[in-house]
Design a protein around this motif. Sequence first.
Motif, PDB file in Angstrom:
ATOM      1  N   THR A 214       0.867  -1.178   0.000  1.00  0.00           N
ATOM      2  CA  THR A 214       0.000   0.000   0.000  1.00  0.00           C
ATOM      3  C   THR A 214       0.902   1.226   0.000  1.00  0.00           C
ATOM      4  N   VAL A 215       0.596   2.183  -0.848  1.00  0.00           N
ATOM      5  CA  VAL A 215       1.372   3.418  -0.911  1.00  0.00           C
ATOM      6  C   VAL A 215       0.496   4.545  -0.391  1.00  0.00           C
ATOM      7  N   ASN A 216       0.932   5.134   0.716  1.00  0.00           N
ATOM      8  CA  ASN A 216       0.216   6.268   1.298  1.00  0.00           C
ATOM      9  C   ASN A 216       0.747   7.570   0.720  1.00  0.00           C
ATOM     10  N   MET A 217      -0.163   8.355   0.148  1.00  0.00           N
ATOM     11  CA  MET A 217       0.170   9.679  -0.362  1.00  0.00           C
ATOM     12  C   MET A 217      -0.579  10.717   0.461  1.00  0.00           C
ATOM     13  N   PRO A 218      -0.288  11.989   0.293  1.00  0.00           N
ATOM     14  CA  PRO A 218      -0.885  13.000   1.176  1.00  0.00           C
ATOM     15  C   PRO A 218      -2.402  12.918   1.304  1.00  0.00           C
ATOM     16  N   GLY A 224      -1.497  -2.392  -4.554  1.00  0.00           N
ATOM     17  CA  GLY A 224      -1.211  -3.201  -5.729  1.00  0.00           C
ATOM     18  C   GLY A 224       0.037  -4.016  -5.487  1.00  0.00           C
ATOM     19  N   VAL A 225       0.633  -4.505  -6.547  1.00  0.00           N
ATOM     20  CA  VAL A 225       1.848  -5.311  -6.462  1.00  0.00           C
ATOM     21  C   VAL A 225       3.040  -4.443  -6.846  1.00  0.00           C
ATOM     22  N   PHE A 226       4.058  -4.453  -6.004  1.00  0.00           N
ATOM     23  CA  PHE A 226       5.270  -3.691  -6.282  1.00  0.00           C
ATOM     24  C   PHE A 226       6.037  -4.378  -7.405  1.00  0.00           C
ATOM     25  N   SER A 227       6.099  -3.721  -8.550  1.00  0.00           N
ATOM     26  CA  SER A 227       6.738  -4.312  -9.720  1.00  0.00           C
ATOM     27  C   SER A 227       8.141  -3.773  -9.975  1.00  0.00           C
ATOM     28  N   LEU A 242      -6.339  -2.265 -13.779  1.00  0.00           N
ATOM     29  CA  LEU A 242      -6.122  -0.819 -13.914  1.00  0.00           C
ATOM     30  C   LEU A 242      -4.753  -0.495 -14.505  1.00  0.00           C
ATOM     31  N   GLY A 243      -3.925  -1.528 -14.696  1.00  0.00           N
ATOM     32  CA  GLY A 243      -2.629  -1.324 -15.318  1.00  0.00           C
ATOM     33  C   GLY A 243      -1.543  -0.947 -14.318  1.00  0.00           C
ATOM     34  N   ILE A 244      -0.420  -0.503 -14.859  1.00  0.00           N
ATOM     35  CA  ILE A 244       0.741  -0.118 -14.054  1.00  0.00           C
ATOM     36  C   ILE A 244       0.681   1.378 -13.768  1.00  0.00           C
ATOM     37  N   THR A 245       0.749   1.738 -12.499  1.00  0.00           N
ATOM     38  CA  THR A 245       0.734   3.138 -12.096  1.00  0.00           C
ATOM     39  C   THR A 245       2.123   3.543 -11.611  1.00  0.00           C
ATOM     40  N   PRO A 246       2.770   4.518 -12.281  1.00  0.00           N
ATOM     41  CA  PRO A 246       4.059   5.015 -11.781  1.00  0.00           C
ATOM     42  C   PRO A 246       3.823   6.019 -10.649  1.00  0.00           C
ATOM     43  N   ILE A 247       4.629   5.931  -9.603  1.00  0.00           N
ATOM     44  CA  ILE A 247       4.456   6.789  -8.434  1.00  0.00           C
ATOM     45  C   ILE A 247       5.775   7.489  -8.134  1.00  0.00           C
ATOM     46  N   ALA A 248       5.709   8.810  -7.977  1.00  0.00           N
ATOM     47  CA  ALA A 248       6.919   9.609  -7.749  1.00  0.00           C
ATOM     48  C   ALA A 248       7.242   9.778  -6.275  1.00  0.00           C
ATOM     49  N   ALA A 249       6.232   9.756  -5.404  1.00  0.00           N
ATOM     50  CA  ALA A 249       6.472   9.974  -3.973  1.00  0.00           C
ATOM     51  C   ALA A 249       5.363   9.336  -3.159  1.00  0.00           C
ATOM     52  N   GLY A 250       5.717   8.769  -2.019  1.00  0.00           N
ATOM     53  CA  GLY A 250       4.729   8.156  -1.142  1.00  0.00           C
ATOM     54  C   GLY A 250       5.404   7.270  -0.112  1.00  0.00           C
ATOM     55  N   ASP A 251       4.656   6.876   0.907  1.00  0.00           N
ATOM     56  CA  ASP A 251       5.150   5.977   1.948  1.00  0.00           C
ATOM     57  C   ASP A 251       4.655   4.570   1.653  1.00  0.00           C
ATOM     58  N   VAL A 252       5.587   3.634   1.563  1.00  0.00           N
ATOM     59  CA  VAL A 252       5.261   2.260   1.195  1.00  0.00           C
ATOM     60  C   VAL A 252       5.108   1.387   2.439  1.00  0.00           C
ATOM     61  N   LEU A 256       2.104  -7.507   4.870  1.00  0.00           N
ATOM     62  CA  LEU A 256       2.241  -8.224   6.138  1.00  0.00           C
ATOM     63  C   LEU A 256       2.314  -7.268   7.323  1.00  0.00           C
ATOM     64  N   ASP A 257       2.901  -6.086   7.076  1.00  0.00           N
ATOM     65  CA  ASP A 257       3.017  -5.102   8.154  1.00  0.00           C
ATOM     66  C   ASP A 257       1.758  -4.272   8.285  1.00  0.00           C
ATOM     67  N   GLY A 258       1.374  -3.678   7.171  1.00  0.00           N
ATOM     68  CA  GLY A 258       0.258  -2.744   7.189  1.00  0.00           C
ATOM     69  C   GLY A 258       0.648  -1.448   7.854  1.00  0.00           C
ATOM     70  N   PRO A 259       0.010  -0.366   7.498  1.00  0.00           N
ATOM     71  CA  PRO A 259       0.287   0.905   8.167  1.00  0.00           C
ATOM     72  C   PRO A 259      -0.079   0.819   9.633  1.00  0.00           C
TER      73      PRO A 259
END
Length: 262
Positions: A214-218, A224-227, A242-252, A256-259
Amino acid sequence: MSDYSAYRREALGAFRHQALDEVDSTNQVCMELARAGDPGGIWVTANRQTGGRGRRGRPWASDTGNLYASLLLIDPAPLEDVQSLPLAVAVAVHDAIRTVLPFDAPSLEIKWPNDVLIGRAKTCGILLEAERLPSGQQALVVGIGINITAKPSHAPYATASLSEHGASVDAQSLFAHLFVSMIDVLALWDQGRGVAAVIQRWRQFACGVGENITVNMPNHSISGVFSGIDDKGLLLLDRGSLGITPIAAGDVFFELDGPRKE
């Protein structure tokens, strides 16, 4: 190779170091030096910070015994190439920690873009801050905090220290390794021209490729799956139909951990 060797020799002699006892933050000291006209290439370290901070202004625990270091760079690369610098910094930190961590320690990996993990627990925070100076130059400060003897106890993620995994090193000795590894990786990065070589090295240490994240943004979160990362260092998130989404910034966060609640 000759260009690399020349850069390394020059940087080893040109990079300076200012060691302080207690400061608000080493990043702040570096930025003040930049505003005062420092040409860059100076490291600032401190035994303790009273106002250490992480990404998005989060406080960063700054107990005595850990490493707090910031490097001031002036116009390190064209603006379009600076975005790959965090990856280079993470590789340099990884290399420095690898030299002091026992071989039987848990895996030493990098979580995108620049968190260094031991056994999937964060042991290093990296914060890059930039400011346009009155001269028109770009000041960029690379702040690095490494947990050596202590680690945050109330973080939204798992944390680790070097000492709990068998590393016998003090802040001064670890900084000496970081000083050299940063020069080597900056030479490889070559003001952004060597981004392909840096990304190749980063991928060797990547954590969680092929896993659900999970990628947390503001303002929202996406899963999704980290490719992996593309050739510019953007995170590639496979969202199925939904395809491949490129992400420039965020908290991953790994599935298994979860936020964790802050």
